[in-house]
Scaffold this motif. Structure first.
Motif, PDB file in Angstrom:
ATOM      1  N   TRP A   1      15.759 -13.161 -16.134  1.00  0.00           N
ATOM      2  CA  TRP A   1      16.120 -14.147 -17.156  1.00  0.00           C
ATOM      3  C   TRP A   1      15.442 -13.781 -18.477  1.00  0.00           C
ATOM      4  O   TRP A   1      16.076 -13.745 -19.538  1.00  0.00           O
ATOM      5  N   ALA A   2      14.150 -13.483 -18.407  1.00  0.00           N
ATOM      6  CA  ALA A   2      13.410 -13.126 -19.619  1.00  0.00           C
ATOM      7  C   ALA A   2      13.856 -11.776 -20.172  1.00  0.00           C
ATOM      8  O   ALA A   2      14.082 -11.626 -21.380  1.00  0.00           O
TER       9      ALA A   2
ATOM     10  N   ALA B   1      14.670 -13.819 -10.373  1.00  0.00           N
ATOM     11  CA  ALA B   1      15.437 -14.655 -11.298  1.00  0.00           C
ATOM     12  C   ALA B   1      14.679 -14.878 -12.608  1.00  0.00           C
ATOM     13  O   ALA B   1      15.248 -14.769 -13.705  1.00  0.00           O
ATOM     14  N   MET B   2      13.382 -15.158 -12.511  1.00  0.00           N
ATOM     15  CA  MET B   2      12.591 -15.437 -13.711  1.00  0.00           C
ATOM     16  C   MET B   2      12.424 -14.187 -14.577  1.00  0.00           C
ATOM     17  O   MET B   2      12.593 -14.243 -15.808  1.00  0.00           O
ATOM     18  N   SER B   3      12.089 -13.056 -13.974  1.00  0.00           N
ATOM     19  CA  SER B   3      11.849 -11.847 -14.768  1.00  0.00           C
ATOM     20  C   SER B   3      13.137 -11.322 -15.395  1.00  0.00           C
ATOM     21  O   SER B   3      13.134 -10.873 -16.545  1.00  0.00           O
TER      22      SER B   3
ATOM     23  N   TYR C   1       6.879  -9.181 -18.687  1.00  0.00           N
ATOM     24  CA  TYR C   1       7.940  -9.406 -17.710  1.00  0.00           C
ATOM     25  C   TYR C   1       7.406  -9.266 -16.283  1.00  0.00           C
ATOM     26  O   TYR C   1       7.745 -10.045 -15.389  1.00  0.00           O
TER      27      TYR C   1
ATOM     28  N   TRP D   1      11.056 -17.960 -25.353  1.00  0.00           N
ATOM     29  CA  TRP D   1      11.106 -17.333 -24.036  1.00  0.00           C
ATOM     30  C   TRP D   1      11.630 -15.898 -24.117  1.00  0.00           C
ATOM     31  O   TRP D   1      11.028 -14.974 -23.565  1.00  0.00           O
ATOM     32  N   TYR D   2      12.711 -15.672 -24.839  1.00  0.00           N
ATOM     33  CA  TYR D   2      13.284 -14.333 -24.932  1.00  0.00           C
ATOM     34  C   TYR D   2      12.479 -13.419 -25.851  1.00  0.00           C
ATOM     35  O   TYR D   2      12.645 -12.199 -25.810  1.00  0.00           O
TER      36      TYR D   2
ATOM     37  N   GLY E   1      17.633 -11.709 -21.363  1.00  0.00           N
ATOM     38  CA  GLY E   1      17.716 -12.542 -22.564  1.00  0.00           C
ATOM     39  C   GLY E   1      17.162 -11.831 -23.779  1.00  0.00           C
ATOM     40  O   GLY E   1      17.713 -11.921 -24.889  1.00  0.00           O
TER      41      GLY E   1
END
Length: 599
Positions: free
Chosen positions: A453-454, A449-451, A518, A510-511, A457
């Motif tokens: 998301w980055a 989810a975190m990777s 990543y 963040w993006y 984005g």
């Protein structure tokens, strides 16, 4: 520069191109005939009798092929020679893979890397990891198929989409024929061809630009030699820290736990050969890296007064290298064909290895789980059928790759988003013996989810030039058609100032993080969630270890002998896979113990 001045493919170029392809295909046909009566395990892992030499060359060719041949010089041309710092990351990655991951997988006797996850955790974690790997590899292979299609389109005028489909068909045919042995030996041949192609460009390019001293001086004046930037800002695209730290995590996800790499390592006849293959492969990686970086510097020196991208002679940065090759080698029949064959052959090696690995994990992790009594003949046909299925899938993905930007960044972004969480998952199993299946599953979910998301984005909100910092390119020496005034050139749309849409703080921070982080984000999130949060809140914190015979003679070495030994003496019952309890049956020294699990 006028495109009409460039040479085009002549008969000798096609002859060279065809000869290289015939040799590559011939190797595949040879092993298809030689191994036709062997079981599927021979097809998938080469009978585990490979030696370190061809495996080392195969590893290098597969992961440093068309993406590097076309993308890396273009990256150096636009952003400078800091790309050479990837050599630091490669060194750390190879050492960690050879000394930490390969011994675990080799001694286990497994065929699919993800089989370890079922032994260590549970079947659900194994299935989830396999699906993620399949997604990751199809995405990456699509980029690799698209890259040489660009080269063919630029230097021969072949239809771009026709080239993509032709490449996919050829790769699928080749991979389906010969199995892993054909992949390894053909990769070894193609690695040699790749080096020869690069050396041809380096020698002729240096001569055309006035010699090595001239290239160095022009690159220095153009700030292409400002390599060591120690700015710790994670938003910067390429600095010493993003490349050495972020690159290490990215490539460790590619090398350390990737099925394509591990499958070739476990095909070696001994563990020593597997380790030597990785260390020899490091030499190959560094050679290709140096060739790619110097090709980019020579290309910049050649175009220092007239950038063909700005002048709209090429439509994408990744077309710069083939355009440059045609300009300096166009007068020598056969040499342009040699270079394009390098990119095409590199694609064959990469895609064949990926398709073979995809077929292996699908067969081992899904087909064998459902059909336990398959004959050798049926297994062989199913394995080859899976190669065809994944060949079609990777070719289809190549069409989407045309919208993903530069091939290097796109490829490494894919590996980072998927490879980081996978690296974290295997690290939880190998390095942290107290992690349980609930913690591993939860950590994988959080990491993915975190990777993503980055990464997703960043695709929607690309980083601003203040972070990517492309270096200046000149048009002052360009002459447009029907004009003697170089200043009359009209800059392409990508240079026309535009009003940027309003961006949120999330997009600007963040993006805008470097794509090389990543993997580190995914790894950190997976390990942190697996250990500190979900491992404690959702599951029992008892040790959960592989069965006694997982390494042959199982001895689990503790990370903190004194503290962990004290804990063990007060907690004699430990968890085995499946949640059942095992007991310590022997302590050999203050840092090791045996765990006896029920059958």
């Amino acid at each position: 520069m006028d495109d009409e001045q460039l040479g085009t493919f002549v008969s000798w170029d096609y002859v060279v191109f065809a000869c290289l392809f015939v040799v590559s295909s011939g190797i595949g046909v040879f092993f298809a005939v030689k191994e036709r009566k062997n079981p599927s395990s021979e097809f998938l892992v080469g009978g585990r009798q490979m030696t370190c030499g061809p495996v080392a060359l195969s590893l290098t060719a597969s992961f440093m092929s068309a993406v590097t041949v076309l993308g890396a010089p273009s990256d150096v041309y636009r952003f400078g020679g800091s790309f050479i710092l990837f050599g630091v990351a490669y060194t750390f990655v190879v050492i960690a893979t050879a000394e930490l991951f390969v011994p675990v997988f080799y001694r286990s006797g497994i065929t699919s890397t993800y089989e370890y996850l079922e032994i260590r955790f549970c079947k659900g974690v194994r299935m989830a990891a396999t699906l993620i790997y399949i997604l990751q590899t199809i995405l990456y292979t699509g980029v690799v198929v698209f890259a040489p299609a660009l080269a063919l389109n630029q230097v021969t005028g072949f239809n771009l989409w026709g080239s993509i489909f032709a490449t996919g068909i050829v790769c699928t045919f080749y991979c389906t024929l010969g199995g892993l042995k054909a992949v390894v030996w053909t990769d070894a041949f193609q690695m040699v061809v790749m080096v020869v192609g690069f050396m041809t460009v380096l020698v002729q390019g240096t001569r055309k630009t006035g010699g090595a001293a001239s290239v160095w001086e022009v690159a220095k004046n153009g700030n292409r030699l400002d390599i060591f930037d120690f700015d710790p800002d994670p938003l910067r695209r390429h600095t010493f820290w993003t490349i050495s730290v972020g690159g290490t995590f990215t490539w460790l996800g590619i090398y350390g736990v990737n099925q394509s790499t591990i499958q070739r390592c476990i095909s070696c006849k001994t563990e020593t050969h597997a380790k030597l293959a990785l260390y020899f492969n490091l030499l190959g990686l560094l050679v290709i890296l140096v060739c790619a970086v110097f090709s980019g510097l020579i290309m910049y020196a050649f175009y220092t007064n007239c950038d063909p991208w700005t002048a709209q002679s090429v439509t994408a940065p990744d077309q710069l290298m083939p355009y440059f090759v045609m300009e300096i080698l166009g007068d020598y029949p056969g040499l342009p064909g040699l270079f394009v064959a390098c990119a095409f052959s590199g694609t064959l090696s990469t895609v064949a290895a990926s398709i073979n690995a995809l077929a292996t994990v699908t067969y081992e992790d899904f087909v064998k789980q459902c059909c336990t009594n398959l004959s050798n003949k049926a297994s062989g046909w199913i394995s080859k059928g899976l190669c065809i299925v994944f060949g079609v899938a990777c070719t289809t993905m190549a069409v989407a790759a045309s919208y993903m930007g530069g091939v290097v960044q796109a490829a490494l972004s894919i590996h980072g988003m998927c490879g980081g969480p996978m690296l974290g998952l295997f690290s939880l199993g190998i390095i942290f013996p107290w992690t349980n299946s609930m913690g591993a599953a939860g950590g994988l979910i959080v990491g993915i989810a975190m990777s993503f998301w980055a990464g997703v984005g960043a695709f929607i909100y690309p980083a601003l030039d203040i972070n990517t910092r492309p270096l200046s390119l000149s048009m002052e020496g360009c002459l447009q058609a029907n004009s003697s005034d170089p200043t009359s050139a009209v800059p392409p749309s990508h240079l026309v100032p535009t009003t940027l849409p309003s961006r949120s703080s999330l997009a600007d921070h963040w993006y805008s993080m470097s794509y090389l982080y990543y993997s580190a984000v995914g790894f950190s999130a997976t390990v942190t969630a697996g250990l500190d949060v979900l491992g404690l809140l959702l599951g029992n914190t008892d040790f959960q270890l592989p069965p006694k015979n997982f390494y042959g003679v199982e001895i689990w070495r503790l990370a903190r002998p004194l503290q962990d030994l004290e804990m063990l003496l007060t907690k004699p019952l430990l968890r085995c896979p499946g949640g059942v309890f095992g007991i310590i049956v022997m302590l050999k020294d203050p840092a090791t113990f045996h765990l006896q699990c029920p059958c």
